[in-house]
Write an enzyme that holds these catalytic residues in place. Structure first.
Site, mmCIF file in Angstrom:
data_model
loop_
_atom_site.group_PDB
_atom_site.id
_atom_site.type_symbol
_atom_site.label_atom_id
_atom_site.label_comp_id
_atom_site.label_asym_id
_atom_site.label_seq_id
_atom_site.Cartn_x
_atom_site.Cartn_y
_atom_site.Cartn_z
ATOM 1 N N ASP A 158 -5.586 -6.784 5.856
ATOM 2 C CA ASP A 158 -6.777 -6.104 5.350
ATOM 3 C C ASP A 158 -7.805 -7.134 4.882
ATOM 4 O O ASP A 158 -8.985 -7.087 5.250
ATOM 5 C CB ASP A 158 -6.357 -5.187 4.195
ATOM 6 N N TYR A 181 0.812 -1.207 0.000
ATOM 7 C CA TYR A 181 0.000 0.000 0.000
ATOM 8 C C TYR A 181 0.851 1.266 0.000
ATOM 9 O O TYR A 181 0.365 2.347 -0.312
ATOM 10 C CB TYR A 181 -0.934 0.027 1.215
ATOM 11 N N LYS A 221 3.412 -15.388 2.997
ATOM 12 C CA LYS A 221 3.400 -16.128 1.731
ATOM 13 C C LYS A 221 4.847 -16.465 1.365
ATOM 14 O O LYS A 221 5.350 -16.139 0.287
ATOM 15 C CB LYS A 221 2.718 -15.295 0.642
ATOM 16 N N ASP A 230 -11.402 -8.557 7.046
ATOM 17 C CA ASP A 230 -12.744 -8.425 6.473
ATOM 18 C C ASP A 230 -13.421 -9.782 6.370
ATOM 19 O O ASP A 230 -14.630 -9.914 6.610
ATOM 20 C CB ASP A 230 -12.673 -7.762 5.094
ATOM 21 N N ASP A 235 -3.063 -18.263 2.190
ATOM 22 C CA ASP A 235 -4.191 -18.958 1.585
ATOM 23 C C ASP A 235 -4.745 -20.016 2.535
ATOM 24 O O ASP A 235 -5.963 -20.199 2.645
ATOM 25 C CB ASP A 235 -3.816 -19.569 0.229
#
Length: 361
Positions: A247, A141, A191, A251, A223
């Site tokens: 993020d 970001y 990851k 959610d 994942d």
């Protein structure tokens, strides 16, 4: 106690849910003999409209001069076509960077009274109580370069993912510190089978863990973590991860509770005031209709009282009041089942204040 709080209502339902939170905070101040003074400022789309800047300098000044910050929400379709530097979300990202709000804490608690509000089976979410610790000022970001190159079929979009060892270490330490006062277990999400930044992340976790022998830890690929949040959410205690993964996962985790309108958050600063906000968006489709769920913002105030001001009793009383409201069956539209009465934003807020009066005589 006397404190000054910067209030950034923002866009959409932001002013409504923030208004509810301030009503509750005023009630607590009266009951516990505190004084909370509010300074209001613009951020996001409303700041673009009023100041042609999603984060005006005066808003930054107000935040820096305050003891804590409450934020509503930013953004909406009205501003979607603006240049990237003028988007409401750009103001929020800049605020995080300028105030060094590096640690985002997102607790996920499934209330017994809301088990039937979740899309998952009640037996799967019963007892779920974990916290996601998300790194907030690094990663993709904020990485540079961020640009477009070329034209036509050769056009290329570039986003850059970078992390320093320091950025990783401070957020990982926050996760381990929280685990020490919870159930003593950290799940570090990365990851590392693909990303070099994740391989560095995993190395730092190994080094930091040596300083916390009372905390168990594990590495989990993002994942797999996304799957396990659905398969066995009660497994988790403290989940620590980088910006974008946090993020997305937070959610996803919000739906365990049945609604985005239930999850609070705290963004802790390295140097100054921290910021407290619900994780939901501005929901422009219901803005101004008195339908928004204020409980995430009210619960964010409980986090403010606990983490920023050290007011453990007041935070506990507020959390108890929120739980009592849910137990009483009062529900906004996002939580109500078909055929159930739907309470307004104001009515839910009134109920929280009523419960505060019952708890603290």
């Amino acid at each position: 106690m006397k404190k000054t709080i910067a209030v950034l209502p923002g866009d959409g339902i932001g002013p409504e849910v923030v208004g509810s939170a301030l009503r509750v905070l005023d009630q607590l101040a009266e009951q516990f003999n505190h004084q909370f003074d509010y300074t209001f400022a613009d951020i996001g789309g409303c700041a673009v409209d009023q100041h042609e800047n999603p984060l005006p300098d005066q808003t930054l000044d107000v935040c820096r001069q305050s003891d804590a910050i409450i934020l509503g929400a930013v953004g909406g379709p009205k501003w979607d076509q603006l240049a990237p530097e003028m988007r409401p979300e750009k103001g929020l990202l800049k605020l995080r960077k300028e105030l060094q709000l590096f640690a985002n804490l997102r607790p996920v608690t499934c209330f017994e009274s809301l088990l039937d509000a979740s899309p998952l089976k009640p037996e799967r979410i019963k007892g779920v109580d974990f916290i996601i610790v998300r790194e907030l000022t690094g990663g993709i970001y904020f990485g540079e370069p961020r640009e477009r190159r070329g034209v036509g079929s050769d056009e290329l979009a570039i986003d850059t993912l970078t992390y320093t060892r320091h950025e990783i270490e401070r957020i990982v330490r926050k996760g381990f510190e929280l685990a020490q006062v919870r159930r003593g277990k950290v799940t570090s999400v990365d990851k590392a089978n693909v990303l070099e930044s994740s391989r560095l992340w995993r190395e730092v976790v190994e080094q930091v863990a040596a300083d916390y022998p009372d905390v168990s830890y594990e590495h989990m690929l993002v994942d797999n973590a996304a799957m396990q949040l659905i398969r066995q959410p009660a497994y988790f205690d403290v989940v620590v991860t980088e910006n974008m993964f946090g993020d997305i996962l937070s959610d996803e985790a919000s739906m365990l509770t049945g609604s985005l309108g239930m999850l609070p958050s705290a963004s802790l600063s390295a140097v100054g005031p921290s910021l407290y906000e619900p994780i939901h968006g501005s929901a422009p489709d219901i803005a101004g209709t008195n339908k928004a769920n204020p409980l995430a913002t009210i619960s964010s105030v409980a986090m403010l009282l606990k983490y920023e001001f050290g007011l453990e009793e007041e935070a506990g009383v507020l959390e108890e009041a929120v739980s009592a409201v849910l137990e009483s069956g009062v529900r906004t539209a996002d939580l109500a089942k078909e055929g159930e009465a739907q309470a307004s934003t104001d009515e839910v807020t009134d109920e929280v204040i009523k419960q505060l009066n019952h708890i603290r005589v």
